[in-house]
Design a protein around this motif. Structure first.
Motif, PDB file in Angstrom:
ATOM      1  N   TYR A  24       0.836  -1.203   0.000  1.00 28.12           N
ATOM      2  CA  TYR A  24       0.000   0.000   0.000  1.00 28.12           C
ATOM      3  C   TYR A  24       0.871   1.254   0.000  1.00 28.12           C
ATOM      4  CZ  TYR A  24      -3.752  -3.214   1.108  1.00 28.12           C
ATOM      5  OH  TYR A  24      -4.648  -4.249   1.061  1.00 28.12           O
ATOM      6  N   LYS A  59      -2.333  -3.196   5.101  1.00 24.07           N
ATOM      7  CA  LYS A  59      -3.218  -2.111   5.496  1.00 24.07           C
ATOM      8  C   LYS A  59      -4.045  -2.593   6.689  1.00 24.07           C
ATOM      9  CE  LYS A  59      -7.128   0.589   3.701  1.00 24.07           C
ATOM     10  NZ  LYS A  59      -8.010   0.809   2.523  1.00 24.07           N
ATOM     11  N   TYR A  71      -3.553   9.591   3.489  1.00 26.21           N
ATOM     12  CA  TYR A  71      -4.396   8.573   2.863  1.00 26.21           C
ATOM     13  C   TYR A  71      -3.581   7.319   2.606  1.00 26.21           C
ATOM     14  CZ  TYR A  71      -2.413  10.299  -1.610  1.00 26.21           C
ATOM     15  OH  TYR A  71      -1.563  10.690  -2.625  1.00 26.21           O
ATOM     16  N   GLU A  73      -3.616   3.841  -0.123  1.00 25.82           N
ATOM     17  CA  GLU A  73      -4.196   3.242  -1.324  1.00 25.82           C
ATOM     18  C   GLU A  73      -3.308   2.100  -1.806  1.00 25.82           C
ATOM     19  OE1 GLU A  73      -4.355   6.574  -4.014  1.00 25.82           O
ATOM     20  OE2 GLU A  73      -2.415   6.075  -4.886  1.00 25.82           O
ATOM     21  N   LYS A  74      -3.841   1.273  -2.687  1.00 24.74           N
ATOM     22  CA  LYS A  74      -3.087   0.131  -3.197  1.00 24.74           C
ATOM     23  C   LYS A  74      -1.958   0.587  -4.121  1.00 24.74           C
ATOM     24  CE  LYS A  74      -6.889  -3.194  -2.901  1.00 24.74           C
ATOM     25  NZ  LYS A  74      -7.854  -4.038  -3.641  1.00 24.74           N
ATOM     26  N   ASN A  75      -0.853  -0.138  -4.037  1.00 25.42           N
ATOM     27  CA  ASN A  75       0.289   0.081  -4.912  1.00 25.42           C
ATOM     28  C   ASN A  75       0.141  -0.856  -6.107  1.00 25.42           C
ATOM     29  OD1 ASN A  75       2.818   0.839  -5.936  1.00 25.42           O
ATOM     30  ND2 ASN A  75       3.889  -0.687  -4.702  1.00 25.42           N
ATOM     31  N   TRP A  76      -0.521  -0.362  -7.158  1.00 23.42           N
ATOM     32  CA  TRP A  76      -0.876  -1.209  -8.295  1.00 23.42           C
ATOM     33  C   TRP A  76       0.348  -1.716  -9.044  1.00 23.42           C
ATOM     34  CZ3 TRP A  76      -5.652  -2.704  -8.057  1.00 23.42           C
ATOM     35  CH2 TRP A  76      -6.612  -1.852  -7.494  1.00 23.42           C
ATOM     36  N   THR A 243       2.992   1.346  -9.092  1.00 24.29           N
ATOM     37  CA  THR A 243       2.537   2.735  -9.104  1.00 24.29           C
ATOM     38  C   THR A 243       3.504   3.646  -8.372  1.00 24.29           C
ATOM     39  OG1 THR A 243       0.217   2.060  -9.220  1.00 24.29           O
ATOM     40  CG2 THR A 243       0.660   4.275  -8.430  1.00 24.29           C
ATOM     41  N   GLU A 269      -7.171   0.952 -11.123  1.00 23.97           N
ATOM     42  CA  GLU A 269      -8.103   1.821 -10.425  1.00 23.97           C
ATOM     43  C   GLU A 269      -7.514   3.215 -10.237  1.00 23.97           C
ATOM     44  OE1 GLU A 269     -11.064   0.803  -9.761  1.00 23.97           O
ATOM     45  OE2 GLU A 269     -10.763  -1.307 -10.269  1.00 23.97           O
ATOM     46  N   TYR A 270      -8.354   4.130  -9.816  1.00 24.87           N
ATOM     47  CA  TYR A 270      -7.953   5.501  -9.529  1.00 24.87           C
ATOM     48  C   TYR A 270      -6.870   5.519  -8.446  1.00 24.87           C
ATOM     49  CZ  TYR A 270      -8.532  10.345  -7.878  1.00 24.87           C
ATOM     50  OH  TYR A 270      -8.314  11.649  -7.504  1.00 24.87           O
ATOM     51  N   SER A 271      -5.862   6.351  -8.642  1.00 28.65           N
ATOM     52  CA  SER A 271      -4.792   6.514  -7.654  1.00 28.65           C
ATOM     53  C   SER A 271      -4.616   7.994  -7.351  1.00 28.65           C
ATOM     54  CB  SER A 271      -3.469   5.939  -8.171  1.00 28.65           C
ATOM     55  OG  SER A 271      -2.380   6.371  -7.386  1.00 28.65           O
ATOM     56  N   GLU A 272      -4.865   8.362  -6.104  1.00 26.29           N
ATOM     57  CA  GLU A 272      -4.695   9.760  -5.706  1.00 26.29           C
ATOM     58  C   GLU A 272      -3.234  10.181  -5.805  1.00 26.29           C
ATOM     59  OE1 GLU A 272      -5.892  13.507  -4.713  1.00 26.29           O
ATOM     60  OE2 GLU A 272      -7.184  11.775  -5.081  1.00 26.29           O
TER      61      GLU A 272
END
Length: 421
Positions: A24, A59, A71, A73-76, A243, A269-272
């Motif tokens: 993540y 996570k 925040y 998020e996943k590390n694609w 990512t 997916e969306y990545s901030e």
């Protein structure tokens, strides 16, 4: 859940993976860097110009609620099967590399050099490079970053147009220019965490050749005769990457003077974090050219990232074939894809002094990056909105493409001279 991909066409396939992310990405609030280092022992830290990030393996509730964390998020992961061009194509080009321009239909389409085995292409369905070169051939001081699998910077068609970090002394183990990277003479390899962004895959070198293969009487011709191509590698030689390394690559390119970022990859997916890295590029006046994707889908309905980020500096590119039609694999979107460019059977450089034809929005993306490089070489003060309006108003309103993007086919001569529809 969508997988991430390199933006190649039908000649490659996605590699399904049981694990499509690796840990993540955690964005930290200012002032908490040391706290995270001591609290999460396995965290890998990345200090970028627009924030400090950590990559952690798991996570959990305490992490999400931590006052140090902005925040999580996943590390694609980006993953692609190897692909190879037909051997007959590669062998013929390996034996005869001189004056291959006649095979570059994307630059000058005569109808014969752009068709398939049983049909002809359509003359004139190209970027009109030869006329554009009467106006502008590029700028030796303009840096275009190819963020990809690396670049073979020793290739005879590329080495004269390769960016070099003049402030760095090769091989001395010292960060001579103080940019945070040791021995980064030709760029950086974020996939392997070293200073050699050599391409062991071929995808990045192919993209680089489309942009800036030298006009030197041999091999092929890039859209730009004069340019500095920055080699940045975040995809490994097997075509996989993360990512966190993509955003590190973008940050490196911006910090080291690139004005255009060419990105022939995307998905997931969306990545901030990825969006923030693109916004940071925007704030520094850097264009972000992105492949629309190869899943034959409508990006207006189903977003593909990074092409679908609604950031002013993003230009999303679809691929067309030699008849002027949307390439069968190319994504489209009347609101979210900005322009089309040649992307089927595109001849360009690959490692080892070789040349291949590849297909994909991967190939259309550097085509547009090169055309925009010509524009910025001629008019370097244009805003992002002015550049986009110029594209929309000067693109050829090809009847088969006009409903598939905000414009039609990019046309370099019309763009440079602001010849509007």
């Amino acid at each position: 859940m969508k997988k991430l991909f390199l933006a190649l066409g039908l000649t490659c396939a996605l590699s399904a993976s049981a694990q499509d992310f690796n840990g993540y990405i955690v964005k930290l609030k200012p002032g908490y860097e040391s706290f995270v280092n001591t609290t999460y022992a396995d965290a890998q830290m990345r200090k970028l110009s627009f924030g400090t990030f950590a990559v952690v393996k798991e996570k959990f509730e305490g992490l999400v609620a931590d006052p140090a964390v902005e925040y999580v998020e996943k590390n694609w992961i980006i993953n692609l099967n190897d692909f190879s061009a037909p051997q007959s194509v590669e062998s013929a080009l390996t034996e005869n590399r001189d004056e291959q321009f006649s095979k570059q239909w994307g630059l000058l389409n005569d109808g014969r050099n752009s068709g398939g085995w049983f049909s002809r292409g359509k003359a004139g369905e190209d970027i009109n490079a030869t006329q554009a070169w009467n106006v502008e051939t590029g700028n030796r001081d303009l840096v275009v970053a190819v963020i990809d699998t690396g670049v073979d910077y020793t290739h005879s068609d590329l080495k004269a147009n390769t960016w070099k970090n003049e402030g760095e002394i090769a091989g001395n183990g010292i960060d001579d220019d103080g940019n945070g990277f040791v021995d980064d003479v030709y760029g950086y390899d974020f996939a392997n965490k070293d200073a050699d962004p050599m391409d062991g895959h071929s995808h990045g070198t192919h993209c680089a050749g489309v942009i800036g293969a030298r006009h030197n009487g041999t091999g092929i011709m890039g859209v730009m005769a004069n340019v500095k191509i920055m080699s940045i590698k975040f995809l490994s030689d097997s075509g996989s990457g993360e990512t966190i390394d993509a955003i590190s690559s973008i940050d490196y390119a911006v910090a080291n003077g690139a004005k255009i970022l060419s990105n022939s990859w995307g998905g997931g997916e969306y990545s901030e974090a990825l969006k923030e890295s693109i916004e940071n590029a925007r704030d520094k006046g850097v264009l972000f050219v992105a492949a629309a994707g190869n899943s034959r889908s409508d990006n207006d309905v189903r977003s593909t990232y990074p092409a679908n980020y609604e950031v002013e500096n993003v230009i999303s590119v679809g691929a067309m074939d030699g008849k002027g039609n949307r390439s069968s694999f190319s994504n489209y979107g009347q609101e979210t894809v900005h322009v089309f460019a040649p992307g089927s059977n595109i001849l360009s450089t690959v490692p080892g002094e070789r040349y291949k034809k590849m297909s994909g929005t991967s190939m259309a993306t550097p085509m547009v990056s090169g055309v925009l490089g010509l524009l910025l070489s001629k008019e370097d003060q244009l805003s992002f909105s002015e550049i986009k309006e110029r594209i929309y108003k000067t693109a050829v309103p090809n009847a088969t493409l006009i409903t598939k993007a905000k414009s039609g086919r990019i046309e370099a001569y019309r763009l440079l001279n602001n010849i509007q529809n």
